[in-house]
Enzyme design. Structure first.
Site, PDB file in Angstrom:
ATOM      1  N   GLU A 139       0.827  -1.210   0.000  1.00 50.03           N
ATOM      2  CA  GLU A 139       0.000   0.000   0.000  1.00 50.03           C
ATOM      3  C   GLU A 139       0.858   1.256   0.000  1.00 50.03           C
ATOM      4  OE1 GLU A 139      -2.880  -0.085   3.188  1.00 50.03           O
ATOM      5  OE2 GLU A 139      -4.123  -1.538   2.123  1.00 50.03           O
ATOM      6  N   GLU A 150      -6.098  -7.304  -1.107  1.00 45.07           N
ATOM      7  CA  GLU A 150      -6.451  -7.212   0.318  1.00 45.07           C
ATOM      8  C   GLU A 150      -7.761  -6.452   0.467  1.00 45.07           C
ATOM      9  OE1 GLU A 150      -3.364  -5.740   3.139  1.00 45.07           O
ATOM     10  OE2 GLU A 150      -5.003  -4.599   4.050  1.00 45.07           O
TER      11      GLU A 150
HETATM   12  C1  IDC Z   1      -3.101  -3.986  10.317  1.00 47.71           C
HETATM   13  C2  IDC Z   1      -3.293  -5.167  11.250  1.00 47.71           C
HETATM   14  C3  IDC Z   1      -2.975  -4.743  12.661  1.00 47.71           C
HETATM   15  C4  IDC Z   1      -1.575  -4.135  12.696  1.00 47.71           C
HETATM   16  C5  IDC Z   1      -1.495  -2.985  11.697  1.00 47.71           C
HETATM   17  C6  IDC Z   1      -0.125  -2.348  11.640  1.00 47.71           C
HETATM   18  O1  IDC Z   1      -4.607  -5.651  11.112  1.00 47.71           O
HETATM   19  O2  IDC Z   1      -3.047  -5.861  13.546  1.00 47.71           O
HETATM   20  O3  IDC Z   1      -1.320  -3.647  13.994  1.00 47.71           O
HETATM   21  O4  IDC Z   1      -1.809  -3.470  10.426  1.00 47.71           O
HETATM   22  O5  IDC Z   1       0.762  -3.110  10.928  1.00 47.71           O
HETATM   23  C7  IDC Z   1      -4.112  -2.252   5.678  1.00 47.71           C
HETATM   24  C8  IDC Z   1      -2.759  -2.861   5.703  1.00 47.71           C
HETATM   25  C9  IDC Z   1      -2.665  -3.906   6.785  1.00 47.71           C
HETATM   26  C10 IDC Z   1      -3.447  -3.475   8.025  1.00 47.71           C
HETATM   27  C11 IDC Z   1      -4.923  -3.413   7.660  1.00 47.71           C
HETATM   28  C12 IDC Z   1      -5.866  -3.078   8.836  1.00 47.71           C
HETATM   29  O6  IDC Z   1      -2.369  -3.399   4.451  1.00 47.71           O
HETATM   30  O7  IDC Z   1      -1.313  -4.097   7.083  1.00 47.71           O
HETATM   31  O8  IDC Z   1      -3.276  -4.456   9.010  1.00 47.71           O
HETATM   32  N1  IDC Z   1      -5.085  -2.448   6.586  1.00 47.71           N
HETATM   33  O9  IDC Z   1      -5.553  -1.833   9.363  1.00 47.71           O
HETATM   34  N2  IDC Z   1      -4.570  -1.401   4.768  1.00 47.71           N
HETATM   35  C13 IDC Z   1      -5.814  -1.027   5.116  1.00 47.71           C
HETATM   36  C14 IDC Z   1      -6.163  -1.688   6.265  1.00 47.71           C
END
Ligand code: IDC
Length: 361
Positions: A187, A279
């Site tokens: 992302e 995702e």
């Molecule tokens: C989130 C995980 C969370 C972690 C956070 C930081 O769910 O447990 O603490 O990342 O790394 C994304 C990202 C993905 C995120 C997810 C939800 O690609 O890494 O995971 N998210 O926030 N993009 C939109 C949402």
């Protein structure tokens, strides 16, 4: 009749495999029988004929679609791991058996964070683990999406050298496999499209040098929103695409946060760009909050209609509502009882486990 069709399918599979397999560049390591190097491909336990990889074989991009060995559009529906630096214990033989057999997942996205305790802390260990998961997915007939999970910092160029090292290695090691797709950045955020494009134009050739026919996916501006979350849209990519073939663009959404405006962007963009939802979540963009079942259903109906492939965040027991498994599931080792699924997991398993009806002619 069923038997005849099954026989024909096996025959076609054999033919397809023969037709698709050309000479492949050798991996850098010495991979003769009896090798012990983890840089070498795992045991040759190929996917069974009636699995997603067995039926579809090596994939390629055709127009705006992902196509199988019969040059027909396919949609892959599956799950993403959580960060493998945190939830490694959730990915073993039992959990992947459940994913392949009970969920009938077509794909496993392997989310290898680069920061936050991920790849940068121990490149060799994370590379080995990704390769092991590729083999485990292959043995079960699932595609493996190798996700170089950049997130913070948002400019993928921050990790350009690491990306080149990582992809040179995994592409050489996995070039002979039919089940691997490379996602070179997760992302991008706080960065312009031309900067992401420049990153892609440096990393894609590294992948292709070792694995020339591979499908590569590149994240898009604004957390892979095609730019929408930054007030832009897909036009900047249409006007200035990555200069290569067999490339798809990532689109991500979280159903409780991203609704109609994002859906219209996706519908419009899908006519012009090859898209892959590498995702998405059923919940809010922070990975928590209430599941939005209505929005999730609207999204998945849209993706099904457009044959856009997807992976749901996450196949893990993280204590957050986006996780498909209840906390404690991975330590318990039972991935099959209906009680292990969260609300999000139950919805996803229902959607993913329906027949794929991949076109074979
Ligand atoms: C989130 C995980 C969370 C972690 C956070 C930081 O769910 O447990 O603490 O990342 O790394 C994304 C990202 C993905 C995120 C997810 C939800 O690609 O890494 O995971 N998210 O926030 N993009 C939109 C949402």
């Amino acid at each position: 009749m069923k038997r005849l069709l099954a026989l024909l399918a096996i025959f076609a599979t054999v033919l397809g495999t023969t037709a698709a397999s050309g000479p492949r560049p050798a991996a850098a390591a010495d991979c003769r029988a009896g090798h012990t190097s983890t840089a070498c491909p795992g045991p040759a336990e190929g996917p069974a004929a009636d699995t997603p990889v067995g039926v579809n074989g090596r994939l390629h991009v055709c127009g705006v679609n992902l196509c199988n060995r019969y040059d027909r559009p396919v949609q892959l529906r599956g799950m993403s791991t959580h960060g493998i630096q945190w939830f490694d214990g959730c990915y073993d033989a039992a959990s992947l058996d459940a994913l392949a057999r009970e969920w009938k997942s077509d794909l496993l996205r392997i989310a290898m964070y680069v920061q936050e305790g991920g790849y940068e802390t121990d490149p060799a260990r994370f590379t080995d683990r990704v390769n092991a998961l590729v083999d485990m997915a292959e043995a079960r007939g699932m595609y493996a999406l190798i996700d170089f999970h950049t997130l913070t910092p948002g400019d993928p160029n921050h990790n350009l050298d690491r990306a080149k090292t990582f992809f040179a290695s995994v592409a050489a090691r996995n070039a002979g496999k039919e089940n691997v797709i490379y996602e070179i950045t997760n992302e991008p955020n706080g960065v312009s499209w031309p900067a992401v494009k420049s990153y892609a134009e440096q990393v894609v050739p590294v992948v292709r040098a070792a694995d020339p026919d591979s499908v590569v996916i590149v994240g898009t501006r604004g957390w892979s929103s095609l730019g929408v979350s930054d007030g832009s849209d897909e036009q900047e990519i249409v006007d200035n695409p990555v200069d290569t073939t067999n490339l798809m663009y990532a689109f991500h959404f979280y159903a409780a946060s991203h609704t109609d405006a994002y859906r219209s962007t996706l519908s419009r963009a899908a006519a012009r760009l090859p898209l892959f939802v590498t995702e998405f979540g059923t919940v809010s963009a922070d990975g928590g909050g209430a599941m939005d079942a209505a929005s999730t259903t609207a999204w998945l109906d849209l993706l099904d209609g457009l044959k856009i492939s997807y992976a749901n965040w996450t196949y893990s027991d993280a204590p957050e509502s986006s996780a498909a498994l209840r906390p404690g599931t991975c330590a318990g080792g039972d991935y099959s009882s209906s009680g292990v699924l969260t609300e999000s997991g139950a919805l996803l398993q229902n959607r993913i486990s329906t027949p794929d009806a991949f076109p074979t002619g």
